[in-house]
Design an enzyme around this catalytic site. Structure first.
Site, PDB file in Angstrom:
ATOM      1  N   SER A 145       0.853  -1.183   0.000  1.00 23.28           N
ATOM      2  CA  SER A 145       0.000   0.000   0.000  1.00 23.28           C
ATOM      3  C   SER A 145       0.887   1.229   0.000  1.00 23.28           C
ATOM      4  CB  SER A 145      -0.887  -0.007   1.252  1.00 23.28           C
ATOM      5  OG  SER A 145      -1.518   1.235   1.457  1.00 23.28           O
ATOM      6  N   TYR A 156      -3.577  -1.161   9.887  1.00 26.96           N
ATOM      7  CA  TYR A 156      -3.481  -1.496   8.463  1.00 26.96           C
ATOM      8  C   TYR A 156      -2.099  -1.126   7.938  1.00 26.96           C
ATOM      9  CZ  TYR A 156      -4.399  -1.261   3.422  1.00 26.96           C
ATOM     10  OH  TYR A 156      -4.336  -1.432   2.059  1.00 26.96           O
ATOM     11  N   LYS A 160       0.999  -3.400   6.332  1.00 20.01           N
ATOM     12  CA  LYS A 160       1.528  -3.170   4.993  1.00 20.01           C
ATOM     13  C   LYS A 160       3.021  -2.834   5.017  1.00 20.01           C
ATOM     14  CE  LYS A 160      -2.235  -4.125   2.814  1.00 20.01           C
ATOM     15  NZ  LYS A 160      -2.302  -5.315   1.925  1.00 20.01           N
TER      16      LYS A 160
END
Length: 286
Positions: A145, A156, A160
């Site tokens: 990402s 998150y 990543k």
């Protein structure tokens, strides 16, 4: 990996969003495609659409946060097509957004990291040996990402960052062995997907017994970000970039330059030893 026609691709998280676009694009290149996803109805529709278009495709319902599920995907690929040449470890969820990261429960960590990071670890462990066995090599893509190359802000992003570090490490190991297998970290920005609706597939066993104190905040973030993603880049555009990136054997595949200022700011802070200013960062247009 320069040629795609006649080869076999495996894509996880392939029933919708970017994964669905990747499967379609690979099929259009003449590949036989194995699509894996946790949502069986959507998966069945995706496989049906691919076959209706004249492409060879099989579907596998799989919770790729579990190692045995990833191994099963590989078994189906080999049974169906006899080999694997391209693997996209693409499944992902938005994860915990319900407060400060230290307030997250063990179940929040297990869900977020299980799908976003451990599934990639299992994909590397399961599929790289198959790719290395191919006489003409192969390629692996791990979906990271833009949050992997900017300052971490939530769970998150943590997952990543881990995917990016894993991919870079595998890249080094492959080069050290002069392997014919390439690997890429795909870093998408704002893409028109249902990423922020990932909670719909959170397993019952990883649901918290009580709502988090910041649950309302988390739902507001999910709704706002879902609306933002709806205005984002079409997944088909990302698929086109991905095909070019694989052919060019690029380790880093970034979808746009909207995050350049944040990338530069993070690395400037690291090199200068200057602390970041979160308030100023929030004012930066991504």
């Amino acid at each position: 990996m320069k040629e795609f026609a006649g080869k076999v691709a495996v894509v996880t998280g392939a029933a919708s969003g970017m994964g669905r676009a990747f499967a379609q694009r690979f099929a259009e290149e003449g590949m036989r495609v194995v699509v894996a996803d946790i949502e069986t109805p959507a998966l069945d529709r995706a496989v049906g659409q691919l076959r209706h278009g004249g492409h060879e495709a099989v579907g596998v319902t799989a919770d790729v946060s579990q190692p045995e599920a990833v191994e099963h995907v590989a078994e189906v690929a080999l049974e169906s097509f006899g080999a694997v040449h391209l693997v996209c470890n693409n499944a992902g969820v938005e994860g915990y957004l319900d407060g400060a990261v230290w307030e997250a429960t063990a179940k929040d960590w297990a869900w977020t990291m299980g799908v976003n990071f451990w599934s990639v670890v299992y994909g590397v462990r399961t599929f790289l040996a198959l790719l290395l066995d191919n006489e003409d090599g192969g390629h692996m893509v791990n979906t990271a990402s833009m949050t992997a190359v900017t300052r971490g802000r939530n769970m998150y992003a943590i997952s990543k960052h881990a995917v990016l570090a894993l991919t870079e490490t595998v890249y080094g190991d492959l080069r050290a062995r002069d392997a014919k297998v390439g690997i890429s970290a795909l870093c998408p920005g704002v893409i028109a997907t249902r990423l922020f609706q990932g909670s719909r597939n959170r397993p019952a066993g990883l649901q918290n017994e009580q709502p988090a104190p910041g649950a309302a905040q988390g739902e507001e973030i999910r709704a706002r970000m879902n609306d933002r993603l709806a205005q984002g880049m079409p997944p088909s555009d990302v698929a086109e970039m991905l095909v070019r990136g694989i052919r060019d054997e690029r380790l880093y595949i970034l979808t746009d330059h909207d995050w350049d200022n944040e990338i530069r700011a993070r690395h400037s802070n690291i090199m200068s030893g200057e602390n970041p200013d979160p308030a100023a960062e929030r004012s930066v247009r991504r």
